[in-house]
Write a protein that holds these residues in place. Structure first.
Motif, PDB file in Angstrom:
ATOM      1  N   SER A  92     -63.231   5.805   8.634  1.00 24.07           N
ATOM      2  CA  SER A  92     -63.631   5.769  10.042  1.00 24.07           C
ATOM      3  C   SER A  92     -62.594   5.069  10.912  1.00 24.07           C
ATOM      4  CB  SER A  92     -64.985   5.065  10.201  1.00 24.07           C
ATOM      5  OG  SER A  92     -66.018   5.829   9.615  1.00 24.07           O
ATOM      6  N   LEU A  93     -61.656   4.352  10.301  1.00 24.88           N
ATOM      7  CA  LEU A  93     -60.548   3.787  11.069  1.00 24.88           C
ATOM      8  C   LEU A  93     -59.615   4.875  11.579  1.00 24.88           C
ATOM      9  CD1 LEU A  93     -59.684   0.742   8.767  1.00 24.88           C
ATOM     10  CD2 LEU A  93     -60.856   0.667  10.985  1.00 24.88           C
ATOM     11  N   LEU A  94     -59.747   6.092  11.021  1.00 24.07           N
ATOM     12  CA  LEU A  94     -58.883   7.205  11.406  1.00 24.07           C
ATOM     13  C   LEU A  94     -59.611   8.274  12.199  1.00 24.07           C
ATOM     14  CD1 LEU A  94     -57.049   7.738   7.994  1.00 24.07           C
ATOM     15  CD2 LEU A  94     -56.311   6.350   9.937  1.00 24.07           C
ATOM     16  N   ASN A  95     -60.795   8.642  11.752  1.00 19.65           N
ATOM     17  CA  ASN A  95     -61.529   9.777  12.310  1.00 19.65           C
ATOM     18  C   ASN A  95     -63.026   9.523  12.198  1.00 19.65           C
ATOM     19  OD1 ASN A  95     -59.745  11.706  13.235  1.00 19.65           O
ATOM     20  ND2 ASN A  95     -59.868  13.026  11.447  1.00 19.65           N
ATOM     21  N   PRO A  96     -63.847  10.165  13.030  1.00 21.87           N
ATOM     22  CA  PRO A  96     -65.288  10.185  12.738  1.00 21.87           C
ATOM     23  C   PRO A  96     -65.513  10.814  11.358  1.00 21.87           C
ATOM     24  CG  PRO A  96     -64.855  11.022  14.945  1.00 21.87           C
ATOM     25  CD  PRO A  96     -63.519  10.894  14.272  1.00 21.87           C
ATOM     26  N   VAL A  97     -66.468  10.263  10.601  1.00 24.16           N
ATOM     27  CA  VAL A  97     -66.680  10.682   9.216  1.00 24.16           C
ATOM     28  C   VAL A  97     -68.094  11.217   9.026  1.00 24.16           C
ATOM     29  CG1 VAL A  97     -66.766   9.919   6.806  1.00 24.16           C
ATOM     30  CG2 VAL A  97     -65.016   8.992   8.334  1.00 24.16           C
ATOM     31  N   VAL A  98     -68.185  12.432   8.493  1.00 24.36           N
ATOM     32  CA  VAL A  98     -69.452  12.999   8.031  1.00 24.36           C
ATOM     33  C   VAL A  98     -69.439  12.941   6.509  1.00 24.36           C
ATOM     34  CG1 VAL A  98     -70.823  15.109   7.825  1.00 24.36           C
ATOM     35  CG2 VAL A  98     -69.814  14.489  10.026  1.00 24.36           C
ATOM     36  N   VAL A  99     -70.550  12.544   5.911  1.00 17.94           N
ATOM     37  CA  VAL A  99     -70.640  12.418   4.455  1.00 17.94           C
ATOM     38  C   VAL A  99     -71.515  13.550   3.908  1.00 17.94           C
ATOM     39  CG1 VAL A  99     -71.307  10.941   2.525  1.00 17.94           C
ATOM     40  CG2 VAL A  99     -70.439   9.914   4.636  1.00 17.94           C
ATOM     41  N   SER A 100     -71.045  14.187   2.838  1.00 21.08           N
ATOM     42  CA  SER A 100     -71.903  15.125   2.111  1.00 21.08           C
ATOM     43  C   SER A 100     -72.139  14.540   0.727  1.00 21.08           C
ATOM     44  CB  SER A 100     -71.247  16.512   2.016  1.00 21.08           C
ATOM     45  OG  SER A 100     -69.998  16.443   1.368  1.00 21.08           O
ATOM     46  N   THR A 101     -73.403  14.334   0.399  1.00 19.79           N
ATOM     47  CA  THR A 101     -73.768  13.728  -0.882  1.00 19.79           C
ATOM     48  C   THR A 101     -75.190  14.137  -1.207  1.00 19.79           C
ATOM     49  OG1 THR A 101     -73.812  11.619  -2.095  1.00 19.79           O
ATOM     50  CG2 THR A 101     -74.635  11.587   0.169  1.00 19.79           C
ATOM     51  N   ARG A 102     -75.664  13.750  -2.382  1.00 18.09           N
ATOM     52  CA  ARG A 102     -77.066  13.996  -2.716  1.00 18.09           C
ATOM     53  C   ARG A 102     -77.892  12.908  -2.044  1.00 18.09           C
ATOM     54  NH1 ARG A 102     -74.415  15.792  -7.479  1.00 18.09           N
ATOM     55  NH2 ARG A 102     -74.933  17.974  -7.853  1.00 18.09           N
ATOM     56  N   ARG A 103     -78.667  13.310  -1.090  1.00 19.85           N
ATOM     57  CA  ARG A 103     -79.261  12.333  -0.179  1.00 19.85           C
ATOM     58  C   ARG A 103     -80.527  11.701  -0.728  1.00 19.85           C
ATOM     59  NH1 ARG A 103     -79.793  14.237   5.877  1.00 19.85           N
ATOM     60  NH2 ARG A 103     -81.420  15.527   4.988  1.00 19.85           N
ATOM     61  N   ASP A 104     -80.685  10.422  -0.379  1.00 23.07           N
ATOM     62  CA  ASP A 104     -81.977   9.763  -0.448  1.00 23.07           C
ATOM     63  C   ASP A 104     -82.022   8.808   0.729  1.00 23.07           C
ATOM     64  OD1 ASP A 104     -81.343   6.873  -1.245  1.00 23.07           O
ATOM     65  OD2 ASP A 104     -80.326   7.981  -2.828  1.00 23.07           O
TER      66      ASP A 104
END
Length: 240
Positions: A92-104
């Motif tokens: 996030s110091l470089l770009n907005p970050v979206v995370v893809s993971t197995r969610r809970d």
């Protein structure tokens, strides 16, 4: 957790041998665990330009034209949420970050608290993931939200790429940041840059920061530094 393979950069499915033909990527994808099948499915299902890069390529590539607007951080493994959250804070110091993971629920809250722009379920269909990425990308472009390290070029920046990256990050800081987030960015999540090395690099950047009217302060405690950057007049006022 972090893949060690020599992952090849790709934009719109084309390999990148030094320079990249075609469109500048809207989304830079960083996979913490190699998953070629998932990567290929996402690329086929996406209408936005994607660049698949390793951690190091995503960091140093932020200085060039292939930085993209958004970073997608993908984790296939059920890794501890604090480990993944640390990766979010660094990127996030470089770009907005979206995370893809197995969610809970707990993981989503931890990742959003760490600064994730959005958290997606990587088990969704590629079409759904691509549509959500496209919506996030359009929102960022409409809102003109700048990436953190995009404050503009620094005059006479050092030629060494990681030093140039560190200088851009320092010049873009809007508040205190833990040294761990920068060390992870300049190394890898599994092998961050050492604290003494980071301190030495910051010290060598003092003349460059001064040229921008900035000064860097470090507050050390329990083997970690909190790093802040101030305009020189601001720093003098705080010291008075």
């Amino acid at each position: 957790m972090v893949g060690r393979s020599g992952q090849v950069d790709r934009v719109d499915g084309e390999a990148v041998p030094g320079r990249v033909p075609g469109r500048v990527p809207g989304v830079v994808v960083v996979q913490l665990d190699e998953d070629p099948r998932w990567r290929d499915r996402l690329r086929r299902g996406s209408a936005v330009p994607l660049a698949f890069r390793s951690w190091g390529q995503a960091a140093t590539g932020s200085l060039g034209p292939l930085r993209g607007v958004l970073t997608l951080l993908d984790s296939r493994a059920a890794c501890p949420s604090d480990e993944l959250a640390g990766c979010v804070r660094s990127l996030s110091l470089l770009n907005p970050v979206v995370v893809s993971t197995r969610r809970d629920g707990a993981a989503v809250r931890a990742l959003l608290d760490a600064g994730a722009f959005n958290v997606l379920d990587r088990d969704e269909s590629p079409g759904v993931l691509a549509a959500r990425l496209g919506a996030d990308l359009r929102w960022l472009r409409r809102s003109r939200t700048p990436a953190a390290a995009g404050a503009g070029p620094v005059a006479a920046a050092p030629s060494f790429r990681t030093q140039a990256l560190l200088l851009e990050v320092l010049c873009s800081l809007r508040g205190p940041v833990c040294c761990h987030d920068i060390r992870r960015l300049l190394g890898t999540p599994a092998s961050p840059m050492s604290l003494p090395a980071l301190r030495a690099r910051i010290q060598r950047l003092d003349p460059y920061l001064a040229g921008e009217g900035l000064t860097c302060r470090r507050s050390g405690r329990w083997g970690a530094d909190t790093i802040t950057v101030h305009h020189r007049g601001e720093a003098a006022g705080r010291a008075a």
